[in-house]
Scaffold this motif. Structure first.
Motif, PDB file in Angstrom:
ATOM      1  N   HIS A 458       0.857  -1.183   0.000  1.00 30.58           N
ATOM      2  CA  HIS A 458       0.000   0.000   0.000  1.00 30.58           C
ATOM      3  C   HIS A 458       0.891   1.229   0.000  1.00 30.58           C
ATOM      4  O   HIS A 458       2.071   1.166   0.361  1.00 30.58           O
ATOM      5  CB  HIS A 458      -0.939  -0.002   1.211  1.00 30.58           C
ATOM      6  CG  HIS A 458      -1.659  -1.299   1.422  1.00 30.58           C
ATOM      7  ND1 HIS A 458      -2.598  -1.776   0.542  1.00 30.58           N
ATOM      8  CD2 HIS A 458      -1.561  -2.237   2.407  1.00 30.58           C
ATOM      9  CE1 HIS A 458      -3.057  -2.946   0.978  1.00 30.58           C
ATOM     10  NE2 HIS A 458      -2.429  -3.239   2.102  1.00 30.58           N
ATOM     11  N   LEU A 459       0.311   2.359  -0.384  1.00 27.33           N
ATOM     12  CA  LEU A 459       1.109   3.564  -0.578  1.00 27.33           C
ATOM     13  C   LEU A 459       0.426   4.749   0.091  1.00 27.33           C
ATOM     14  O   LEU A 459      -0.782   4.960  -0.087  1.00 27.33           O
ATOM     15  CB  LEU A 459       1.301   3.831  -2.072  1.00 27.33           C
ATOM     16  CG  LEU A 459       2.145   5.038  -2.470  1.00 27.33           C
ATOM     17  CD1 LEU A 459       3.556   4.909  -1.930  1.00 27.33           C
ATOM     18  CD2 LEU A 459       2.178   5.175  -3.995  1.00 27.33           C
ATOM     19  N   LEU A 460       1.197   5.509   0.838  1.00 22.61           N
ATOM     20  CA  LEU A 460       0.710   6.705   1.512  1.00 22.61           C
ATOM     21  C   LEU A 460       1.444   7.912   0.937  1.00 22.61           C
ATOM     22  O   LEU A 460       2.672   7.945   0.904  1.00 22.61           O
ATOM     23  CB  LEU A 460       0.959   6.595   3.025  1.00 22.61           C
ATOM     24  CG  LEU A 460       0.364   7.679   3.922  1.00 22.61           C
ATOM     25  CD1 LEU A 460      -1.148   7.726   3.800  1.00 22.61           C
ATOM     26  CD2 LEU A 460       0.767   7.435   5.372  1.00 22.61           C
ATOM     27  N   ILE A 461       0.690   8.911   0.463  1.00 22.42           N
ATOM     28  CA  ILE A 461       1.262  10.079  -0.211  1.00 22.42           C
ATOM     29  C   ILE A 461       0.820  11.330   0.537  1.00 22.42           C
ATOM     30  O   ILE A 461      -0.355  11.485   0.886  1.00 22.42           O
ATOM     31  CB  ILE A 461       0.798  10.163  -1.678  1.00 22.42           C
ATOM     32  CG1 ILE A 461       1.146   8.870  -2.425  1.00 22.42           C
ATOM     33  CG2 ILE A 461       1.412  11.365  -2.372  1.00 22.42           C
ATOM     34  CD1 ILE A 461       0.619   8.834  -3.845  1.00 22.42           C
ATOM     35  N   VAL A 637       5.424   1.924   2.868  1.00 19.92           N
ATOM     36  CA  VAL A 637       5.976   2.729   1.769  1.00 19.92           C
ATOM     37  C   VAL A 637       5.222   4.050   1.724  1.00 19.92           C
ATOM     38  O   VAL A 637       3.991   4.069   1.628  1.00 19.92           O
ATOM     39  CB  VAL A 637       5.856   1.986   0.426  1.00 19.92           C
ATOM     40  CG1 VAL A 637       6.425   2.855  -0.699  1.00 19.92           C
ATOM     41  CG2 VAL A 637       6.586   0.653   0.488  1.00 19.92           C
ATOM     42  N   ARG A 638       5.974   5.142   1.785  1.00 19.84           N
ATOM     43  CA  ARG A 638       5.343   6.456   1.825  1.00 19.84           C
ATOM     44  C   ARG A 638       6.093   7.412   0.907  1.00 19.84           C
ATOM     45  O   ARG A 638       7.303   7.306   0.737  1.00 19.84           O
ATOM     46  CB  ARG A 638       5.319   7.006   3.256  1.00 19.84           C
ATOM     47  CG  ARG A 638       4.628   6.076   4.247  1.00 19.84           C
ATOM     48  CD  ARG A 638       4.927   6.474   5.668  1.00 19.84           C
ATOM     49  NE  ARG A 638       4.856   5.297   6.546  1.00 19.84           N
ATOM     50  CZ  ARG A 638       5.465   5.207   7.702  1.00 19.84           C
ATOM     51  NH1 ARG A 638       6.209   6.208   8.141  1.00 19.84           N
ATOM     52  NH2 ARG A 638       5.351   4.110   8.432  1.00 19.84           N
ATOM     53  N   ASP A 666       9.207  17.378  -6.868  1.00 26.46           N
ATOM     54  CA  ASP A 666      10.363  16.911  -6.111  1.00 26.46           C
ATOM     55  C   ASP A 666       9.858  16.162  -4.882  1.00 26.46           C
ATOM     56  O   ASP A 666       9.067  16.701  -4.098  1.00 26.46           O
ATOM     57  CB  ASP A 666      11.207  18.120  -5.695  1.00 26.46           C
ATOM     58  CG  ASP A 666      12.519  17.698  -5.057  1.00 26.46           C
ATOM     59  OD1 ASP A 666      12.945  16.540  -5.273  1.00 26.46           O
ATOM     60  OD2 ASP A 666      13.109  18.520  -4.330  1.00 26.46           O
ATOM     61  N   MET A 667      10.296  14.926  -4.701  1.00 26.21           N
ATOM     62  CA  MET A 667       9.713  14.114  -3.636  1.00 26.21           C
ATOM     63  C   MET A 667      10.756  13.214  -3.007  1.00 26.21           C
ATOM     64  O   MET A 667      11.825  12.966  -3.556  1.00 26.21           O
ATOM     65  CB  MET A 667       8.572  13.258  -4.190  1.00 26.21           C
ATOM     66  CG  MET A 667       9.030  12.088  -5.047  1.00 26.21           C
ATOM     67  SD  MET A 667       7.657  11.044  -5.523  1.00 26.21           S
ATOM     68  CE  MET A 667       8.510   9.635  -6.230  1.00 26.21           C
ATOM     69  N   LEU A 668      10.377  12.712  -1.809  1.00 20.97           N
ATOM     70  CA  LEU A 668      11.163  11.720  -1.093  1.00 20.97           C
ATOM     71  C   LEU A 668      10.330  10.453  -0.961  1.00 20.97           C
ATOM     72  O   LEU A 668       9.157  10.509  -0.578  1.00 20.97           O
ATOM     73  CB  LEU A 668      11.568  12.233   0.291  1.00 20.97           C
ATOM     74  CG  LEU A 668      12.559  13.393   0.335  1.00 20.97           C
ATOM     75  CD1 LEU A 668      12.788  13.828   1.778  1.00 20.97           C
ATOM     76  CD2 LEU A 668      13.883  13.011  -0.317  1.00 20.97           C
ATOM     77  N   LEU A 669      10.973   9.327  -1.255  1.00 13.57           N
ATOM     78  CA  LEU A 669      10.308   8.031  -1.168  1.00 13.57           C
ATOM     79  C   LEU A 669      10.938   7.239  -0.024  1.00 13.57           C
ATOM     80  O   LEU A 669      12.150   6.992  -0.025  1.00 13.57           O
ATOM     81  CB  LEU A 669      10.453   7.263  -2.485  1.00 13.57           C
ATOM     82  CG  LEU A 669      10.038   5.789  -2.485  1.00 13.57           C
ATOM     83  CD1 LEU A 669       8.531   5.654  -2.281  1.00 13.57           C
ATOM     84  CD2 LEU A 669      10.467   5.104  -3.772  1.00 13.57           C
ATOM     85  N   ALA A 670      10.107   6.861   0.941  1.00 16.16           N
ATOM     86  CA  ALA A 670      10.549   6.001   2.035  1.00 16.16           C
ATOM     87  C   ALA A 670      10.141   4.572   1.716  1.00 16.16           C
ATOM     88  O   ALA A 670       8.956   4.245   1.688  1.00 16.16           O
ATOM     89  CB  ALA A 670       9.927   6.451   3.353  1.00 16.16           C
ATOM     90  N   MET A 671      11.154   3.731   1.442  1.00 16.26           N
ATOM     91  CA  MET A 671      10.875   2.367   0.988  1.00 16.26           C
ATOM     92  C   MET A 671      12.004   1.456   1.452  1.00 16.26           C
ATOM     93  O   MET A 671      13.180   1.744   1.201  1.00 16.26           O
ATOM     94  CB  MET A 671      10.741   2.338  -0.539  1.00 16.26           C
ATOM     95  CG  MET A 671      10.342   1.025  -1.121  1.00 16.26           C
ATOM     96  SD  MET A 671      10.126   1.153  -2.927  1.00 16.26           S
ATOM     97  CE  MET A 671       9.552  -0.481  -3.301  1.00 16.26           C
ATOM     98  N   ASN A 672      11.643   0.394   2.133  1.00 14.25           N
ATOM     99  CA  ASN A 672      12.621  -0.580   2.611  1.00 14.25           C
ATOM    100  C   ASN A 672      13.712   0.078   3.464  1.00 14.25           C
ATOM    101  O   ASN A 672      14.912  -0.170   3.304  1.00 14.25           O
ATOM    102  CB  ASN A 672      13.274  -1.318   1.436  1.00 14.25           C
ATOM    103  CG  ASN A 672      12.265  -2.102   0.621  1.00 14.25           C
ATOM    104  OD1 ASN A 672      11.273  -2.597   1.162  1.00 14.25           O
ATOM    105  ND2 ASN A 672      12.502  -2.209  -0.675  1.00 14.25           N
TER     106      ASN A 672
END
Length: 802
Positions: A458-461, A637-638, A666-672
Motif C-alpha cells: 500500500h502507498l501513503l502520499i 511505503v510512503r 520533487d519528492m522523497l520516497l521512504a521504501m525498505n
C-alpha cells in the motif's frame, strides 16, 4: 437404440449459438432476399456495362448538367441510370472486371440468411476472406499486365482505376517479381482454403497397399461415412430403420470413430441431429469439444478474451517535450564545489574528496572528509552551507547508506522537465515482469525508478497544495492503465474535491469499480466512501474463502490455477482482477467520518494484500490525527512532496527533509528503510484526458465492475434477528451449515445456488441468531450449534417455523 452418451436433436432448425443470427426469422428472410436482389441487380448492371459502358460514360460524367431524367433516357444500360451510375464507379473507376467477384459473396450471405442449412459446411468467414483475396489478387494481376501491355484494349477498358494504380505500384516496387509474388500467394491461398496437407497420394497410402474402401475412408474434411452396418444387433437394426446412411462429424483424427457395439476405451459425447425432412433423411453426428477433454484442459483460460477488441493506449497520446541536457553548467558545478569546500574549511573541516552527480532537480555532491572528522560536525553545518550557496534549500545525508560518504543535495538553478512518455517507452517498463508496475520518477542518477505496487503493498502520499501530489496520482494511474488490461485491473477512485479525478469517468466500463447502487463511478460523498470500504471488506472476505477452497496463499497462485482450468467456475471460482483503491484528500475523509473510515481502511491494509486489493491514500495535511499509528504501521511505503514543516515531514517519513524539497514534483520516497529522492514525471491534464478518451471510445464491458452490495441498515441491526425481515432461505441455510459444520458463505452459495451478496446477508443473519461465530479472516466461521435437534430448539425460540 442409441446409447445414453448420444443426444438426439429432432429440430433441424436448432444451430449452435455461434452460428445463429440473433434476428427474427422474418427479418432474416427479408434481409437475405434484399442481399440476393442487390447481387442480381449488380450482376445485370455490370454485365450491361460491358456492352454499353463506352456509350454511357460521357452521359454519367455530365448528368449534373443534363439532369437525371434526360440522362436516364439516353442511357444504354439495361437497368437505367442507376445501373449505369453504379457500374461507372464500381467497374470503370474502381475495380474493373474484378467487381464481379463481389457478387458471389453477397449472394451467399443472402442465401445463408434465408436458410442457413442450404450449405451446412459453408463458412461465411471463409467466403468473405476468399472473395477479398481473389479481388485483390486479380486487381493486382490485371493492373500489372496492363503496365506490361498498355496497348491491349481489353486490359485498358477492364482494369479499373484501383487496378491501374496497384499495377504501377507493384511494377515500381518488384518489377517481374510481382508475378512471382502472385504465384506464391495463390499457392498459399489454395493450401489454406482447401486444407492441403500433402503433395502426393503416396503419403496417404503406404507402398503396396490399395486405398481403403469408400465407406471406411476418413476424408480430409472430417467426415467418416458408413454406408453399411457390420452387425445385426438390435442397435444396428434401429439405425438402419432410422436412416440408410450415417455421417459422423469428427475432428481430423488418426483412428475412426467406433460404431455399434465396437469396444472403445474412450467414449466421446456426440450429439445427433436430423438433417432434412424427406424419406432419405440422413443422420448427422456432431462431435463436441468434450471428445478430447485432455485437449480442453491444456488450453489455458485467457481473461483478456472477454474484451478481445481492447487496444492499449499509445504513447503518442502523451506529449514529447523538448529536453535540454545543460540543466547544470560546468561553471555552476565548479562554483558549488568551491563554496562547499570553502565553507567547511572555514570551520576547520578539510575535505579529502568531492564528486558531483547531476540529477533532473538537484545535484548530489558527495564528500569524503579527512580522517578524524566527526560526521555530526558536518551535519550541524547544513544551514551554513545553504546560506553560502544561496540555494532554496539543501538536504544533507550524513552518511549515505552503503557508500561511506556524506551527501549534500543542492537544487539546480535550471530544472530538467521529466516527461512521462519517455519513461513509459523505456524497456524497463515495457519488458518488466512486475504485477502492478508504477512509474515513480527519475533518480538523481537520471535513472528510471519503478516499483511494484503488489510488493509495497500500500502507498501513503502526502504533500502541500501545489507541490505535485495530484500529478503524482495521475502518473501512478497512467502507469497502471498503460500496462494492464481492463480484465486484470479495477480502480476504485475516491475524490472529495469532485474535480481531481473526474477525467477518469470515461473509463467506467473498462477499469472502474463501484457499488451496484451507485450511479457515478467516481465516489465523492463521504457516506458512499464508507459503504465502498465496507463493500471492499466483503469482497476481501469472499476472496479469502475462494483462496482457502483452492488451496492457494495469494491471488497470483489462485489466478494461475484458474487460468489452467483447475478451479471450476460452477463452484463459484472466477478470475480475480487486482483492485486498487485511490483516495484523494484522505484527511478530509477522516475529519468527516473518523472511525467509520479508519476501521475498514485498517482492516484492508492489514489483510487485503494477499487477495489483490491495494490502497493508495493521499493527503495534504500529514498530521498525527490523520496518519495515525494504525495507518502508519500498515503503510510501510510512503511518498512525501514538499510539506510546510519539519513536524509534517517526521509524521509522514519518520524523519525531517521533506520541508527542504523544492516543489513541482520533487519528492522523497521512504521504501525498505531507505529514503530516495526522485523527480515525478510531468503529466498534463490534457494528456490524461486524451488517454481516457482513447480508452473510453472503445467498446467496453456492459457496466463498471460491481462490488458486493453493502447494506448499512442490515449491519446496524445485525445484533437482533427480525423474523419478518429474515431471508426466506434462512432455515434451509441454517440446516445446511449445521449439517456440514462449516460456516462458509461459499457453501451456501453453491448448495442453494445463490449469489454471493445474498449468501453474505444470510451468513450475517446466522451470526446474529447465534448459529455461527464471527468472521475470522481466512478461516471458516465456527458453527455454534452441534446438531439439528439443537437447531430446532433455537429456531423455535426465535419463532421460526421449521
Amino acid at each position: 437404440m442409441v446409447k445414453n452418451s448420444y443426444k438426439i436433436q429432432q429440430d433441424s432448425a436448432v444451430e449452435k449459438k455461434e452460428h445463429t443470427f440473433y434476428f427474427d426469422q422474418r427479418i432474416r428472410i427479408t434481409i437475405g432476399l434484399l442481399l440476393q436482389g442487390i447481387a442480381l441487380f449488380l450482376a445485370l448492371a455490370f454485365y450491361s456495362h460491358l456492352l454499353h459502358g463506352n456509350h454511357d460514360q460521357p452521359i454519367i460524367e455530365s448528368y449534373q448538367a443534363l439532369g437525371i431524367t434526360k440522362s436516364g433516357i439516353a442511357i444504354g444500360n439495361w437497368l437505367g441510370f442507376a445501373g449505369a451510375f453504379v457500374s461507372y464507379y464500381f467497374v470503370h473507376l474502381w475495380w474493373g472486371i474484378t467487381a464481379f467477384l463481389f457478387l458471389p459473396c453477397l449472394f451467399i450471405v443472402g442465401t445463408k440468411m434465408i436458410k442457413q442449412k442450404i450449405w451446412p459446411r459453408c463458412s461465411l468467414y471463409k467466403v468473405f476472406m476468399s472473395s477479398l483475396f481473389l479481388i485483390v489478387w486479380f486487381t493486382i494481376l490485371l493492373g500489372y499486365l496492363h503496365t506490361l501491355y498498355p496497348t491491349i484494349t481489353l486490359l485498358t477498358e477492364q482494369v479499373g482505376g484501383i487496378g491501374y494504380e496497384m499495377g504501377v505500384l507493384f511494377k515500381s516496387l518488384l518489377g517481374y517479381g510481382t508475378l512471382l509474388l502472385l504465384a506464391v500467394s495463390l499457392i498459399i491461398f489454395f493450401v489454406l482454403c482447401f486444407n492441403i496437407t500433402t503433395w502426393s497420394m503416396s503419403s496417404y497410402f503406404p507402398l503396396g497397399k490399395s486405398p481403403p474402401s469408400k465407406q471406411n475412408m476418413l476424408p480430409q474434411d472430417g467426415l467418416l461415412n458408413h454406408t453399411n452396418d457390420k452387425s445385426d444387433n438390435e442397435e444396428s437394426i434401429g439405425k438402419k430403420k432410422m436412416n440408410s446412411s450415417c455421417a459422423v462429424v469428427m475432428p481430423l483424427a488418426a483412428e475412426p470413430l467406433p460404431i455399434g457395439n465396437t469396444a472403445c476405451s474412450k467414449e466421446p459425447t456426440i450429439d445427433f441431429e436430423i438433417v432434412g425432412s424427406d424419406a432419405s433423411t440422413q443422420l448427422a453426428v456432431t462431435a463436441h469439444a468434450a471428445i478430447q477433454p485432455s485437449r480442453l484442459r491444456s488450453e489455458n483460460y485467457d481473461p483478456t478474451l472477454d474484451l478481445s477488441t481492447y487496444r492499449y493506449p499509445t504513447l503518442d497520446l502523451l506529449e514529447q517535450y523538448e529536453q535540454s541536457r545543460l540543466s547544470v553548467t560546468e561553471e555552476e558545478l565548479t562554483n558549488n564545489k568551491n563554496i562547499i569546500v570553502q565553507t567547511l574549511h572555514n570551520f576547520k573541516i578539510n575535505i579529502a574528496k568531492i564528486k558531483a552527480t547531476i540529477g533532473p532537480t538537484v545535484t548530489l555532491y558527495e564528500i569524503v572528509p579527512e580522517a578524524g572528522i566527526k560526521v555530526a560536525r558536518i551535519k550541524s553545518l547544513e544551514d551554513d552551507i545553504a546560506l553560502n550557496l544561496a540555494a532554496l534549500g539543501i538536504r544533507m545525508i550524513a552518511p549515505i547508506p552503503g557508500k561511506g560518504t556524506i551527501g549534500i543535495e543542492v537544487p539546480n538553478k535550471h530544472r530538467e522537465l521529466v516527461p512521462l512518455q519517455g519513461m513509459l517507452a523505456a524497456d524497463k517498463f515495457l519488458k518488466g515482469k512486475m504485477d502492478l508496475p508504477i512509474v515513480l520518477g527519475k533518480s538523481i542518477a537520471n535513472e528510471l525508478f519503478m516499483a511494484d505496487l503488489t510488493r509495497m503493498p500500500h502507498l501513503l502520499i502526502a504533500g502541500a497544495t501545489g507541490q505535485g501530489k495530484s500529478v503524482g496520482l495521475n502518473v501512478l494511474l497512467a502507469s497502471l492503465i498503460y500496462k494492464k488490461h481492463p480484465s486484470q485491473l479495477k480502480l476504485v477512485l475516491v475524490d472529495p474535491k469532485k474535480v481531481e479525478l473526474s477525467l477518469y469517468n470515461k473509463l467506467e466500463n473498462h477499469f472502474l469499480a463501484k457499488l451496484p447502487t451507485s450511479e457515478e463511478a467516481i465516489i465523492t460523498e463521504t457516506k458512499k466512501v464508507v459503504h465502498t470500504l465496507h463493500s471492499l471488506c466483503i469482497e476481501m472476505d469472499h476472496r479469502y474463502e475462494l483462496l482457502k477452497e483452492a488451496g492457494t496463499r495469494n491471488i497470483k497462485e489462485y489466478n494461475e490455477k484458474f487460468i489452467k482450468r483447475t478451479l471450476p467456475p460452477q463452484e463459484g471460482h472466477r478470475f480475480l482482477p487486482y483492485i486498487v483503491l485511490v483516495i484523494d484528500e484522505f484527511a478530509d475523509m477522516i475529519m468527516t467520518a473518523g472511525k467509520e473510515i479508519e476501521v475498514p481502511i485498517a482492516r484492508l491494509a492489514q489483510l487485503a494484500r494477499a487477495i489483490g486489493i491495494h490502497l493508495v491514500l493521499a493527503t495534504q495535511r500529514p498530521s498525527v490525527n490523520v496518519i495515525t499509528g494504525t495507518i502508519k504501521a500498515n503503510f510501510p511505503v510512503r511518498i512525501s512532496y514538499k510539506v510546510s514543516s519539519r513536524i509534517d515531514s517526521r509524521t509522514i517519513l519518520d524523519m525531517s527533509g521533506a520541508e527542504q524539497l523544492v516543489g513541482n514534483g520533487d519528492m522523497l520516497l521512504a521504501m525498505n528503510s531507505d529514503i530516495i529522492r526522485l523527480q515525478t514525471p510531468f503529466l498534463d491534464t490534457a494528456e490524461v484526458d486524451r488517454v481516457c478518451t482513447y480508452i473510453g471510445n472503445q467498446s467496453g464491458y456492459p457496466s463498471a465492475y460491481l462490488l458486493p452490495t453493502y447494506d448499512a441498515e442490515d449491519k446496524e441491526d445485525a445484533s437482533t434477528v427480525d423474523p419478518q425481515a429474515i431471508d426466506p432461505l434462512f432455515v434451509e441455510a441454517a440446516k445446511l451449515i449445521v449439517l456440514h459444520q462449516q460456516g462458509s458463505t461459499s457453501l451456501i452459495q453453491r448448495k442453494l445456488k445463490l449469489g454471493y451478496n445474498r449468501s453474505g446477508r444470510i451468513i450475517d443473519q446466522l451470526e446474529a441468531a447465534g448459529i455461527v461465530g464471527p468472521f475470522e479472516g481466512s478461516k471458516a466461521r465456527e458453527v455454534l450449534i452441534a446438531d439439528e435437534a439443537c437447531l430446532h430448539a433455537l429456531l423455535a425460540g426465535l419463532n421460526f417455523k421449521d
